[in-house]
Motif scaffolding. Structure first.
Motif, PDB file in Angstrom:
ATOM      1  N   ARG A 103       0.848  -1.215   0.000  1.00  0.00           N
ATOM      2  CA  ARG A 103       0.000   0.000   0.000  1.00  0.00           C
ATOM      3  C   ARG A 103       0.870   1.247   0.000  1.00  0.00           C
ATOM      4  N   PRO A 124      -8.403  -1.908  -3.338  1.00  0.00           N
ATOM      5  CA  PRO A 124      -9.765  -2.069  -3.869  1.00  0.00           C
ATOM      6  C   PRO A 124     -10.273  -0.782  -4.515  1.00  0.00           C
ATOM      7  N   GLN A 125      -9.648   0.364  -4.162  1.00  0.00           N
ATOM      8  CA  GLN A 125     -10.062   1.639  -4.760  1.00  0.00           C
ATOM      9  C   GLN A 125      -9.165   2.044  -5.932  1.00  0.00           C
ATOM     10  N   ASP A 127      -7.614   3.128  -9.366  1.00  0.00           N
ATOM     11  CA  ASP A 127      -8.299   3.897 -10.418  1.00  0.00           C
ATOM     12  C   ASP A 127      -8.667   3.005 -11.595  1.00  0.00           C
ATOM     13  N   LYS A 129      -8.347  -1.228 -13.020  1.00  0.00           N
ATOM     14  CA  LYS A 129      -7.995  -2.613 -12.696  1.00  0.00           C
ATOM     15  C   LYS A 129      -8.045  -3.470 -13.955  1.00  0.00           C
ATOM     16  N   ASP A 185     -14.918  -5.001 -10.758  1.00  0.00           N
ATOM     17  CA  ASP A 185     -14.791  -3.892 -11.703  1.00  0.00           C
ATOM     18  C   ASP A 185     -13.498  -3.962 -12.522  1.00  0.00           C
TER      19      ASP A 185
END
Ligand code: DC
Length: 214
Positions: A103, A124-125, A127, A129, A185
């Protein structure tokens, strides 16, 4: 959409699907740092084997002790490390010990990060993937070519590589913590019929449509 100042791009997928190649090329094209998180698990496996320990046993202390120079070792891509890395990667303690490092790397100035759980657990956030896949046969051929420089070495050798890849996929996808699976996503790219350049252009096109690239 304007490009975020710290763009984080997650590139996940099974072994030898082409995610490292794509992640490196994207990092270069976009001027972002690149992290290969598989190397972290490989370095933990290396430390474990060097200590004469069994990679099935708790390797958390080896993960906590990891230093930058562990990642520079030249012997992290051997077949024994492939298997041992997959075993230490199943362990919740090892994964927890490596999480903050990953991270932190992405938070400093954005990054392209490749692995198995970057889009699902580490960022998980993120921008953007990507989930990069290819059939086991194609992936085994790529690994074999990397290792021996030719596919003509032996049919049995290639078959062994296919079996090893399938076994490792099963191990990585069936573990309880952070299993290998596409984030909901994530954009999936199947690379069987694509060159490295094709995959890069496809990824850049998707990012362009989303406003991350001009
Ligand atoms: O990508 P690689 O083959 O170098 O990864 C080595 C092993 O580490 C592989 O079995 C999967 C595991 N791994 C993981 O569990 N999570 C990651 N983010 C990266 C790799």
């Amino acid at each position: 959409m304007k490009r975020p100042s710290k763009l984080v791009i997650a590139v996940d997928g099974p072994a030898a699907a082409g995610k490292g190649t794509l992640a490196k090329a994207l990092a270069q094209a976009l001027g972002l740092p690149y992290l290969d998180t598989g190397l972290l698990y490989r370095a933990v496996a290396r430390r474990t084997l060097d200590a004469g320990a069994d990679p099935r046993e708790d390797a958390t202390s080896f993960a906590k002790a990891l230093e930058p120079r562990d990642l520079e070792r030249k012997d992290l891509r051997e077949a024994e490390i492939d298997q041992a890395a997959s075993l230490v990667a199943k362990q919740p303690g090892v994964r927890a010990a490596l999480l903050e490092r990953q991270r932190h790397f992405g938070q400093v100035s954005g990054a392209v990060i490749d692995g198995r759980d970057i889009g699902t657990v580490v960022f998980p956030q993120a921008d953007m993937k990507f989930f990069i896949t290819a059939s086991p046969e194609i992936r085994a051929q790529r690994r074999y070519l990397q290792r021996f420089g030719s596919l003509a070495v032996s049919h049995e050798g290639l078959q062994k590589e296919i079996d090893a890849i399938i076994k490792r996929d099963q191990q990585d996808a069936s573990r309880d913590v952070a299993p290998l699976k596409p984030a909901q996503d994530a954009v999936e790219i199947l690379t069987d019929q694509l060159s490295a350049e094709d995959v890069l252009q496809k990824a850049l096109e998707i990012m362009r449509k989303r406003g991350f690239v001009e």
